[in-house]
Design a protein around this motif. Structure first.
Motif, PDB file in Angstrom:
ATOM      1  N   GLU A  84       0.835  -1.205   0.000  1.00  0.00           N
ATOM      2  CA  GLU A  84       0.000   0.000   0.000  1.00  0.00           C
ATOM      3  C   GLU A  84       0.866   1.251   0.000  1.00  0.00           C
ATOM      4  O   GLU A  84       0.573   2.236  -0.680  1.00  0.00           O
ATOM      5  CB  GLU A  84      -0.909   0.010   1.238  1.00  0.00           C
ATOM      6  CG  GLU A  84      -2.088  -0.926   1.168  1.00  0.00           C
ATOM      7  CD  GLU A  84      -3.150  -0.441   0.192  1.00  0.00           C
ATOM      8  OE1 GLU A  84      -3.481   0.746   0.207  1.00  0.00           O
ATOM      9  OE2 GLU A  84      -3.645  -1.264  -0.600  1.00  0.00           O
ATOM     10  N   VAL A  85       1.956   1.221   0.757  1.00  0.00           N
ATOM     11  CA  VAL A  85       2.846   2.378   0.831  1.00  0.00           C
ATOM     12  C   VAL A  85       3.533   2.598  -0.512  1.00  0.00           C
ATOM     13  O   VAL A  85       3.657   3.731  -0.984  1.00  0.00           O
ATOM     14  CB  VAL A  85       3.900   2.179   1.945  1.00  0.00           C
ATOM     15  CG1 VAL A  85       4.810   3.401   2.038  1.00  0.00           C
ATOM     16  CG2 VAL A  85       3.217   1.913   3.281  1.00  0.00           C
ATOM     17  N   GLU A  86       3.974   1.523  -1.142  1.00  0.00           N
ATOM     18  CA  GLU A  86       4.685   1.652  -2.408  1.00  0.00           C
ATOM     19  C   GLU A  86       3.834   2.353  -3.455  1.00  0.00           C
ATOM     20  O   GLU A  86       4.315   3.212  -4.198  1.00  0.00           O
ATOM     21  CB  GLU A  86       5.110   0.285  -2.920  1.00  0.00           C
ATOM     22  CG  GLU A  86       5.783   0.355  -4.285  1.00  0.00           C
ATOM     23  CD  GLU A  86       6.405  -0.946  -4.714  1.00  0.00           C
ATOM     24  OE1 GLU A  86       7.573  -1.160  -4.379  1.00  0.00           O
ATOM     25  OE2 GLU A  86       5.714  -1.751  -5.349  1.00  0.00           O
ATOM     26  N   ARG A  87       2.557   2.004  -3.510  1.00  0.00           N
ATOM     27  CA  ARG A  87       1.687   2.630  -4.506  1.00  0.00           C
ATOM     28  C   ARG A  87       1.503   4.112  -4.235  1.00  0.00           C
ATOM     29  O   ARG A  87       1.380   4.919  -5.153  1.00  0.00           O
ATOM     30  CB  ARG A  87       0.346   1.898  -4.531  1.00  0.00           C
ATOM     31  CG  ARG A  87       0.455   0.502  -5.090  1.00  0.00           C
ATOM     32  CD  ARG A  87      -0.897  -0.117  -5.301  1.00  0.00           C
ATOM     33  NE  ARG A  87      -1.504  -0.597  -4.073  1.00  0.00           N
ATOM     34  CZ  ARG A  87      -1.296  -1.794  -3.567  1.00  0.00           C
ATOM     35  NH1 ARG A  87      -0.467  -2.622  -4.157  1.00  0.00           N
ATOM     36  NH2 ARG A  87      -1.901  -2.177  -2.468  1.00  0.00           N
ATOM     37  N   VAL A  88       1.495   4.485  -2.967  1.00  0.00           N
ATOM     38  CA  VAL A  88       1.306   5.893  -2.606  1.00  0.00           C
ATOM     39  C   VAL A  88       2.525   6.731  -2.993  1.00  0.00           C
ATOM     40  O   VAL A  88       2.393   7.901  -3.367  1.00  0.00           O
ATOM     41  CB  VAL A  88       1.003   6.013  -1.096  1.00  0.00           C
ATOM     42  CG1 VAL A  88       1.112   7.458  -0.622  1.00  0.00           C
ATOM     43  CG2 VAL A  88      -0.387   5.458  -0.796  1.00  0.00           C
ATOM     44  N   LEU A  89       3.717   6.147  -2.926  1.00  0.00           N
ATOM     45  CA  LEU A  89       4.928   6.908  -3.232  1.00  0.00           C
ATOM     46  C   LEU A  89       4.874   7.543  -4.613  1.00  0.00           C
ATOM     47  O   LEU A  89       5.459   8.603  -4.845  1.00  0.00           O
ATOM     48  CB  LEU A  89       6.164   6.008  -3.139  1.00  0.00           C
ATOM     49  CG  LEU A  89       6.549   5.511  -1.747  1.00  0.00           C
ATOM     50  CD1 LEU A  89       7.806   4.667  -1.836  1.00  0.00           C
ATOM     51  CD2 LEU A  89       6.751   6.655  -0.777  1.00  0.00           C
ATOM     52  N   SER A  90       4.177   6.913  -5.541  1.00  0.00           N
ATOM     53  CA  SER A  90       4.157   7.407  -6.915  1.00  0.00           C
ATOM     54  C   SER A  90       3.351   8.688  -7.073  1.00  0.00           C
ATOM     55  O   SER A  90       3.387   9.300  -8.141  1.00  0.00           O
ATOM     56  CB  SER A  90       3.592   6.331  -7.845  1.00  0.00           C
ATOM     57  OG  SER A  90       2.220   6.101  -7.583  1.00  0.00           O
TER      58      SER A  90
END
Length: 672
Positions: A84-90
C-alpha cells in the motif's frame, strides 16, 4: 489554491493515524479527534482496521492550510502492508515521517526513509509522543541523524519531555546557535551560501537561510525535524507551518495532455470499480473517454473507458465534481478494467517510482471450508487482487487450489477476515512457505522447425536463454530480421516467453534472464482456389504461442537453473550479554549467519547477520524468551542466495511444457 499531496508514513504504533486526526482537527475539518483504540478515526474506515487498531489500506482526506489544499494520504505502518505504501509513493509531492520519541527509529522507519530518500521525495520528520514516559530529545535526534538522514536539523526544542505538559518551542531568527547550525548545513549544498557564510564571518541573513531551507528541503537534501504530541497537540502548529512553508506544491499544466497514475482501486456499494488517480497533467471531465494501461492486449494494456462520475477531495471529504485537473487526486467511475499502477492518458514520469520495496517472499494455499465455495473463492480473491496486485493469485488447475503471496502472517489474518466479512466465505490456510526464484546457471539454446518432427505447429521458433544481472528483469531480443515474419508473431513469442518464465524447471519464477530469438519462420496465409482461408495451411499467432513454451523450456533445461531462496538482513539491539550463549545455537539451527557482536557498555550487545526468510518468523517468536524481552529485532529482505542441498520444488500448474505429451494434449494443437 496550491495543492500538496502529502503522505504520512511511520513504523506501526508511532502515532501516524493520530497525527492525521490532529491535523484534521487543527484545520477545522473534524470537531472531535478520533481514537485509534476506539476505532473512531477518519482514515481507518474498514471494520477490520477499527477492530485491530491498525491501518491496512491507504486513505485520502483533504484539509486547507491558508492558501494550500493538502490531500493527506494516511498509509499503513505494518510491514505486511508495505505494498500500500509503495503505490502511494508514486503520487506524493512531500511526506511526513513520524518517529516515536520513546521507541526511536525502528525497523520499518528505516525501510520507508530509504525509499523516500532514494526517490528524493521532500520529507519532514515529526518526533511524536513527547508526552509519554521514556521520551528522549537528544536520543531521538541522534537516532534520526545516524539511522535515517544525516542532513537532519531540529527546528525547535522540546521541554518537559515525558510528561503530559511537554511542549515544543520553534527556533527563530534570534537563536544564534540554530542559525549557525542551519547555515553550516545548507552551505554543504550551496556554494554561494558557503561563500557568503565565510565572507560574512558566519553572518547570513535569516530570510535567505529560510528561503534556502525551503529550496533544499524541496530537493530532499535536508530534512527538518519537529517534536510534538499528536494526542495533546503540542508541536502540531509548528509542523503545520513547516508543511506549508517547506514542502513544494504540486506542479502540472491543467491544459496539457492528460497524464495520471492509478494508485488505488476500490469497489463501491454496487460492486463498481472506483479508481483513485493522481493527475500530473491535463484535465479529465465526466463523459470523457480516456485511455489507460500500457502495452498490447496480452498484458491487458491499451484499454479505454468512459468516465461516468468524478469526485475530488475537499475539506475532509470526497465531493462530486465535473472534472479533476493536474495536481489533484480524483476518484473516477466508469473504468471497468482499470488496475492499480495503470497510467491514465500519457504515462507520467513518476510511474518509475514503483518497485522500491521487496516483493512478497511468502506464499500460502487458501482452502475454502466447503468444496462448493471454490468458484466463489477464486472470484473473491480476484477482486482482492485488484486492490492489492502483490497478492499475486496462482491458480493450480490440476489440484484445484489457489495460492496467494504474502508479506507476513498478519496479512493472512486480514485476507481471512475480509473473505468472511465481505464475501461470506470461510477459509483456512495451509502452512506458509517461502517463495524462491530460479536463475539460469548458464546458456542454453533450442529450436523447432516448421513441418519437421516433432513440431506439430505451423511455426519455427528458436530461442537462447542467457543469465542476466540480478534485478534486470526479463529482456527479449532478436537475432533474426524483424521483417522476416509479421510483427504479431514476434509479439506472440515475446509475450509467451514472459508468461512461461513464471515457472522454471523447479516451478519457481525466472525473474532475470535474456531470451534471444534465434530462428523464425511461418507459412503465409493460404487460400483455396475458391478464396476460402485454409487454417490448416496458414500460420497464426496461436502456433507461436503454443510452440514457444516447448522451445523455451528445452533451452532452459540445457542452460540449467539454480534455485535461490530469499535472505533477510537482521539486526538485534539491546541483546543482554548473558543471552548470547543461548541465542547463537538458535541462530545456527535457523541457518542464520551472524556477524561479530558489537558491545554497548558492559551488559548489552548489537548483533547483525543474515537469515533465510523462511526462518525469520521463528526467530521473532523465540527472541523475547531468550532475551527476557530486551532484544529488539529488525529484519528486511536483502537478496536471494542459492539454496543449500536439494532445491525445493513448487507444484506446477496446468499447461506444463516440461511434460511434452501432457502439454500437447491440453493445448489446441495443429497437426501438420
Amino acid at each position: 489554491m496550491r495543492t500538496l499531496n502529502l503522505g504520512i508514513l511511520a513504523h506501526i504504533d508511532a502515532g501516524k493515524t493520530s497525527l492525521t486526526e490532529r491535523l484534521l482537527h487543527a484545520a477545522g475539518v473534524i470537531d472531535e479527534i478520533g481514537s485509534v483504540d476506539d476505532g473512531s478515526t477518519q482514515t481507518d474506515s474498514l471494520a477490520l482496521e477499527r477492530q485491530r487498531g491498525i491501518t491496512i489500506k491507504s486513505a485520502v482526506v483533504s484539509f486547507a492550510i491558508d492558501d494550500t489544499t493538502v490531500n493527506l494520504i494516511d498509509t499503513p505502518g505494518h510491514p505486511d502492508f508495505i505494498a500500500e505504501v509503495e503505490r502511494v509513493l508514486s503520487v506524493l509531492d512531500g511526506a511526513v515521517m513520524v518517529v516515536s520519541a520513546v521507541e526511536g527509529v525502528q525497523a520499518q522507519t528505516r525501510v520507508l526513509m530509504r525509499a523516500l530518500r532514494r526517490l528524493r521525495i521532500p520529507t519532514l520528520v515529526f518526533v511524536n509522543k513527547i508526552d509519554r514516559r521514556g521520551a528522549r530529545y537528544e536520543h531521538s535526534l541522534r537516532g534520526i541523524a545516524e539511522k535515517l538522514a544525516p542532513a537532519a536539523i531540529a527546528m525547535g526544542t522540546a521541554d518537559g519531555m515525558g510528561a503530559s505538559g511537554a511542549r515544543f518551542t520553534p527556533y527563530d531568527r534570534t537563536d544564534a546557535r540554530f542559525t549557525a547550525r542551519l547555515a553550516e548545513l545548507l552551505a554543504d549544498h550551496d556554494d554561494a551560501l558557503l561563500a557568503a557564510y565565510v565572507e560574512g564571518d558566519g553572518a547570513v541573513p535569516y530570510d535567505r537561510l529560510r528561503a534556502q531551507l525551503a529550496a533544499q528541503t524541496g530537493r530532499a537534501l535536508v530534512h527538518p525535524v519537529y517534536f510534538g504530541s499528536a494526542i495533546t497537540g503540542a508541536g502540531v502548529d509548528a509542523l503545520t507551518a513547516g508543511i506549508r512553508e517547506l514542502l513544494p506544491a504540486a506542479e502540472g499544466d491543467a491544459d496539457g495532455p492528460v497524464s495520471g497514475t492509478v494508485f488505488k482501486v476500490e469497489r463501491g456499494a454496487a460492486g463498481e470499480k472506483i479508481a483513485y488517480v493522481r493527475m500530473f497533467s491535463g484535465t479529465v471531465r465526466t463523459r470523457d473517454r480516456v485511455p489507460f494501461g500500457e502495452g498490447g492486449e496480452a498484458d491487458g494494456g491499451g484499454r479505454e473507458g468512459k468516465v461516468t462520475a468524478i469526485s475530488v477531495f475537499e475539506h475532509g471529504s470526497a465531493v462530486r465534481r465535473a472534472s479533476v485537473a493536474a495536481g489533484r487526486i480524483g476518484r473516477l467511475w466508469g473504468l471497468a478494467d482499470v488496475r492499480i499502477g495503470d497510467p491514465v492518458g500519457e504515462s507520467p514520469a513518476p510511474a518509475a517510482r514503483h518497485g522500491y520495496f521487496a516483493p512478497p517472499t511468502l506464499e500460502t494455499v487458501v482452502v475454502p471450508s466447503g468444496p462448493a465455495d471454490r468458484g466463489e473463492l477464486h472470484l473473491a480473491l480476484t477482486q482482492l487482487a485488484e486492490q492489492d496486485p502483490l497478492i499475486n493469485l496462482r491458480q493450480d488447475d490440476i489440484r484445484k487450489e489457489v495460492s496467494v503471496s504474502l508479506y507476513g502472517e498478519v496479512q493472512k489474518e486480514v485476507i481471512q477476515a475480509t473473505l468472511a466479512d465481505d464475501f461470506g466465505i470461510d477459509v483456512t490456510f495451509r502452512e506458509t512457505t517461502t517463495i524462491c526464484v530460479e536463475r539460469p546457471a548458464g546458456s542454453g539454446s533450442a529450436f523447432e522447425i516448421i513441418d519437421k518432427e516433432p513440431n506439430p505447429f505451423l511455426a519455427t521458433v528458436g530461442l537462447r536463454v542467457d543469465p542476466a544481472p540480478v534485478g534486470s528483469g526479463v529482456a527479449f531480443r532478436l537475432e533474426v530480421e524483424l521483417g522476416s515474419m509479421p510483427y504479431a508473431f514476434f509479439k506472440a513469442v515475446e509475450e509467451t516467453v514472459r508468461t512461461t518464465l513464471q515457472q522454471g524447471l523447479h516451478g519457481w519464477q525466472v525473474p532475470d534472464c535474456t531470451v534471444t530469438m534465434t530462428h523464425s519462420g511461418y507459412w503465409p496465409r493460404q487460400s483455396h482456389a475458391h478464396g476460402t482461408f485454409d487454417k490448416s495451411m496458414s500460420s497464426t499467432a496461436g502456433d507461436f504461442r503454443n510452440l514457444t513454451p516447448l522451445v523455451l523450456m528445452d533451452a532452459l533445461r540445457r542452460a540449467g537453473t539454480t534455485v535461490c531462496e530469499p535472505v533477510h538482513r537482521f539486526r538485534i539491539e539491546g541483546l543482554p550479554s548473558d543471552a548470547l550463549g543461548s541465542l547463537l545455537p538458535l541462530l545456527a539451527r535457523l541457518r542464520a549467519v551472524p556477524g561479530a557482536p558489537a558491545a554497548h557498555g558492559s551488559s548489552s550487545y548489537t548483533l547483525e547477520g543474515d537469515i533465510p526468510a523462511a526462518h525469520v518468523h521463528g526467530l521473532q517468536l523465540q527472541l523475547p524468551t531468550l532475551t527476557s524481552g530486551e532484544g529488539v529485532l529488525e529484519s528486511a529482505f536483502d537478496r536471494y542466495e542459492p539454496v543449500r542441498g536439494t532445491p525445493p520444488e513448487r507444484p506446477r500448474t496446468d499447461h506444463d511444457p516440461l511434460n511434452r505429451d501432457e502439454y500437447l494434449l491440453r493445448v489446441v494443437r495443429r497437426v501438420v
